[in-house]
Design a protein around this motif. Structure first.
Motif, PDB file in Angstrom:
ATOM      1  N   LEU A 161       0.877  -1.162   0.000  1.00  0.00           N
ATOM      2  CA  LEU A 161       0.000   0.000   0.000  1.00  0.00           C
ATOM      3  C   LEU A 161       0.920   1.218   0.000  1.00  0.00           C
ATOM      4  O   LEU A 161       1.771   1.362   0.889  1.00  0.00           O
ATOM      5  N   ASP A 162       0.745   2.066  -1.012  1.00  0.00           N
ATOM      6  CA  ASP A 162       1.586   3.265  -1.126  1.00  0.00           C
ATOM      7  C   ASP A 162       0.919   4.389  -0.339  1.00  0.00           C
ATOM      8  O   ASP A 162       0.219   5.234  -0.890  1.00  0.00           O
ATOM      9  N   ALA A 163       1.130   4.384   0.971  1.00  0.00           N
ATOM     10  CA  ALA A 163       0.537   5.398   1.855  1.00  0.00           C
ATOM     11  C   ALA A 163       1.460   6.613   1.902  1.00  0.00           C
ATOM     12  O   ALA A 163       2.676   6.474   1.714  1.00  0.00           O
ATOM     13  N   PRO A 164       0.908   7.809   2.169  1.00  0.00           N
ATOM     14  CA  PRO A 164       1.735   9.029   2.192  1.00  0.00           C
ATOM     15  C   PRO A 164       2.906   8.924   3.175  1.00  0.00           C
ATOM     16  O   PRO A 164       4.003   9.399   2.903  1.00  0.00           O
ATOM     17  N   ARG A 165       2.686   8.299   4.314  1.00  0.00           N
ATOM     18  CA  ARG A 165       3.738   8.229   5.327  1.00  0.00           C
ATOM     19  C   ARG A 165       4.833   7.222   4.943  1.00  0.00           C
ATOM     20  O   ARG A 165       6.014   7.491   5.068  1.00  0.00           O
ATOM     21  N   GLN A 166       4.437   6.061   4.512  1.00  0.00           N
ATOM     22  CA  GLN A 166       5.406   5.015   4.160  1.00  0.00           C
ATOM     23  C   GLN A 166       4.710   3.892   3.408  1.00  0.00           C
ATOM     24  O   GLN A 166       3.486   3.793   3.426  1.00  0.00           O
ATOM     25  N   LEU A 167       5.514   3.036   2.774  1.00  0.00           N
ATOM     26  CA  LEU A 167       4.946   1.846   2.146  1.00  0.00           C
ATOM     27  C   LEU A 167       4.503   0.890   3.248  1.00  0.00           C
ATOM     28  O   LEU A 167       5.196   0.730   4.254  1.00  0.00           O
ATOM     29  N   VAL A 168       3.366   0.258   3.052  1.00  0.00           N
ATOM     30  CA  VAL A 168       2.837  -0.682   4.042  1.00  0.00           C
ATOM     31  C   VAL A 168       2.768  -2.063   3.391  1.00  0.00           C
ATOM     32  O   VAL A 168       2.266  -2.203   2.273  1.00  0.00           O
ATOM     33  N   MET A 169       3.280  -3.068   4.085  1.00  0.00           N
ATOM     34  CA  MET A 169       3.183  -4.442   3.590  1.00  0.00           C
ATOM     35  C   MET A 169       1.757  -4.942   3.836  1.00  0.00           C
ATOM     36  O   MET A 169       1.325  -5.024   4.990  1.00  0.00           O
ATOM     37  N   VAL A 170       1.058  -5.225   2.760  1.00  0.00           N
ATOM     38  CA  VAL A 170      -0.311  -5.733   2.875  1.00  0.00           C
ATOM     39  C   VAL A 170      -0.370  -7.065   2.120  1.00  0.00           C
ATOM     40  O   VAL A 170       0.664  -7.561   1.664  1.00  0.00           O
ATOM     41  N   GLN A 171      -1.552  -7.620   1.992  1.00  0.00           N
ATOM     42  CA  GLN A 171      -1.684  -8.908   1.310  1.00  0.00           C
ATOM     43  C   GLN A 171      -2.787  -8.836   0.253  1.00  0.00           C
ATOM     44  O   GLN A 171      -3.760  -8.083   0.389  1.00  0.00           O
ATOM     45  N   SER A 172      -2.598  -9.666  -0.766  1.00  0.00           N
ATOM     46  CA  SER A 172      -3.596  -9.796  -1.827  1.00  0.00           C
ATOM     47  C   SER A 172      -4.214 -11.192  -1.710  1.00  0.00           C
ATOM     48  O   SER A 172      -3.486 -12.176  -1.580  1.00  0.00           O
ATOM     49  N   LEU A 173      -5.531 -11.251  -1.711  1.00  0.00           N
ATOM     50  CA  LEU A 173      -6.206 -12.564  -1.725  1.00  0.00           C
ATOM     51  C   LEU A 173      -6.472 -12.933  -3.170  1.00  0.00           C
ATOM     52  O   LEU A 173      -7.341 -12.362  -3.821  1.00  0.00           O
ATOM     53  N   SER A 174      -5.742 -13.885  -3.690  1.00  0.00           N
ATOM     54  CA  SER A 174      -5.943 -14.384  -5.055  1.00  0.00           C
ATOM     55  C   SER A 174      -4.924 -15.464  -5.335  1.00  0.00           C
ATOM     56  O   SER A 174      -3.747 -15.282  -5.004  1.00  0.00           O
ATOM     57  N   PRO A 175      -5.315 -16.574  -5.926  1.00  0.00           N
ATOM     58  CA  PRO A 175      -6.692 -16.899  -6.281  1.00  0.00           C
ATOM     59  C   PRO A 175      -7.385 -17.693  -5.175  1.00  0.00           C
ATOM     60  O   PRO A 175      -6.774 -18.092  -4.186  1.00  0.00           O
ATOM     61  N   LEU A 176      -8.682 -17.917  -5.401  1.00  0.00           N
ATOM     62  CA  LEU A 176      -9.503 -18.783  -4.546  1.00  0.00           C
ATOM     63  C   LEU A 176     -10.315 -19.659  -5.480  1.00  0.00           C
ATOM     64  O   LEU A 176     -10.909 -19.157  -6.441  1.00  0.00           O
ATOM     65  N   ALA A 177     -10.345 -20.948  -5.220  1.00  0.00           N
ATOM     66  CA  ALA A 177     -11.182 -21.834  -6.043  1.00  0.00           C
ATOM     67  C   ALA A 177     -11.603 -23.059  -5.239  1.00  0.00           C
ATOM     68  O   ALA A 177     -10.863 -23.553  -4.382  1.00  0.00           O
ATOM     69  N   VAL A 178     -12.800 -23.513  -5.555  1.00  0.00           N
ATOM     70  CA  VAL A 178     -13.340 -24.749  -4.992  1.00  0.00           C
ATOM     71  C   VAL A 178     -13.783 -25.601  -6.184  1.00  0.00           C
ATOM     72  O   VAL A 178     -14.438 -25.087  -7.112  1.00  0.00           O
ATOM     73  N   ALA A 179     -13.418 -26.873  -6.185  1.00  0.00           N
ATOM     74  CA  ALA A 179     -13.802 -27.756  -7.297  1.00  0.00           C
ATOM     75  C   ALA A 179     -15.325 -27.749  -7.442  1.00  0.00           C
ATOM     76  O   ALA A 179     -16.049 -27.760  -6.432  1.00  0.00           O
ATOM     77  N   PRO A 180     -15.835 -27.706  -8.693  1.00  0.00           N
ATOM     78  CA  PRO A 180     -17.273 -27.501  -8.910  1.00  0.00           C
ATOM     79  C   PRO A 180     -18.198 -28.392  -8.076  1.00  0.00           C
ATOM     80  O   PRO A 180     -19.176 -27.916  -7.520  1.00  0.00           O
ATOM     81  N   ARG A 181     -17.865 -29.669  -7.960  1.00  0.00           N
ATOM     82  CA  ARG A 181     -18.822 -30.525  -7.239  1.00  0.00           C
ATOM     83  C   ARG A 181     -18.825 -30.292  -5.732  1.00  0.00           C
ATOM     84  O   ARG A 181     -19.690 -30.784  -5.014  1.00  0.00           O
ATOM     85  N   TRP A 182     -17.873 -29.487  -5.246  1.00  0.00           N
ATOM     86  CA  TRP A 182     -17.813 -29.187  -3.806  1.00  0.00           C
ATOM     87  C   TRP A 182     -18.244 -27.761  -3.487  1.00  0.00           C
ATOM     88  O   TRP A 182     -18.154 -27.335  -2.334  1.00  0.00           O
ATOM     89  N   GLN A 183     -18.693 -27.043  -4.515  1.00  0.00           N
ATOM     90  CA  GLN A 183     -19.084 -25.652  -4.270  1.00  0.00           C
ATOM     91  C   GLN A 183     -20.403 -25.569  -3.500  1.00  0.00           C
ATOM     92  O   GLN A 183     -21.157 -26.511  -3.438  1.00  0.00           O
TER      93      GLN A 183
END
Ligand code: COA
Length: 191
Positions: free
Chosen positions: A66-88
């Motif tokens: 995250l490019d915040a005015p004060r400093q860069l912040v270590m954040v996280q991205s959620l991707s990818p997410l998947a569930v096999a079709p028959r278990w959705q």
């Protein structure tokens, strides 16, 4: 149903889950993205859901900024997410998200961003990031799809532009690309 950290022997099964859930060319791209994220971010959080010794769901959280005015912040991205079709539609995707967020909260991660359907993710604590002072990393992401969850370590000065790791750009996995008429098989309507 068991939920655990992904192991190297799960890699093929995880690939199969993404291929079956996303399908086609996009499925293959997601498999490549996951491989690259494992390589580029060894601290990425990768969880699998198992049913009778079969991997049926997978979620990955990886580093972003995250490019915040004060400093860069270590954040996280959620991707990818998947569930096999028959278990959705059995709560597996929700369980993977909840478990991941809990672990990231314990690691002191302040913010987790994603692109996705607000109808699904709003039940799990996500809300539109733009409303909380965050800027999208691409104009190709619809405002409603750009979502965030604020965890315990979040502080109000943490606002600014979300920056994906290079891996997401390398695989063109940011935002939506225009779909041409040829790709969707739409005719000109004049014949
Ligand atoms: C999205 C996905 C991970 C959800 O996993 P899941 O285990 O089926 O989800 P849950 O069982 O926790 O939740 C199911 C609920 O979410 C809803 N839901 C599932 N996908 C949704 C979506 N894209 N938008 C809105 N709601 C959605 C279902 O309708 C269901 O609601 P209901 O029980 O009230 O009918 C799964 O459908 C999937 O793998 N889809 C293909 C890949 C994908 O789109 N991944 C997400 C983008 S990275």
């Amino acid at each position: 149903m068991a939920l655990r950290i992904e192991q190297t022997h799960d890699f093929d099964a995880v690939g199969a889950v993404h291929r079956s859930a996303f399908g086609g060319e996009h499925g293959s791209t997601v498999v490549q993205l996951v491989d690259a994220l494992r390589r580029d971010d060894p601290a990425a959080l990768s969880l699998v859901s198992e049913e009778a010794d079969d991997v049926v769901g997978h979620i990955m959280f990886s580093r972003a900024l995250l490019d915040a005015p004060r400093q860069l912040v270590m954040v996280q991205s959620l991707s990818p997410l998947a569930v096999a079709p028959r278990w959705q539609r059995q709560g597996i995707g929700s369980d993977l998200i909840r478990a991941g967020l809990q672990q990231l909260d314990e690691r002191g991660v302040p913010l987790v961003f994603l692109e996705g359907d607000p109808g699904y993710y709003s039940r799990l604590g996500f809300s539109p990031a733009v409303e909380h002072g965050f800027r999208k990393p691409s104009l190709r992401i619809p405002d409603v799809a750009f979502q965030v969850v604020r965890l315990s370590a979040y502080e109000p000065w943490m606002a600014g532009t979300f920056v994906y790791s290079n891996t997401f750009w390398q695989f063109d996995c940011v935002g939506l690309r225009e779909v041409t008429h040829d790709e969707v098989g739409v005719s000109s309507g004049t014949e």
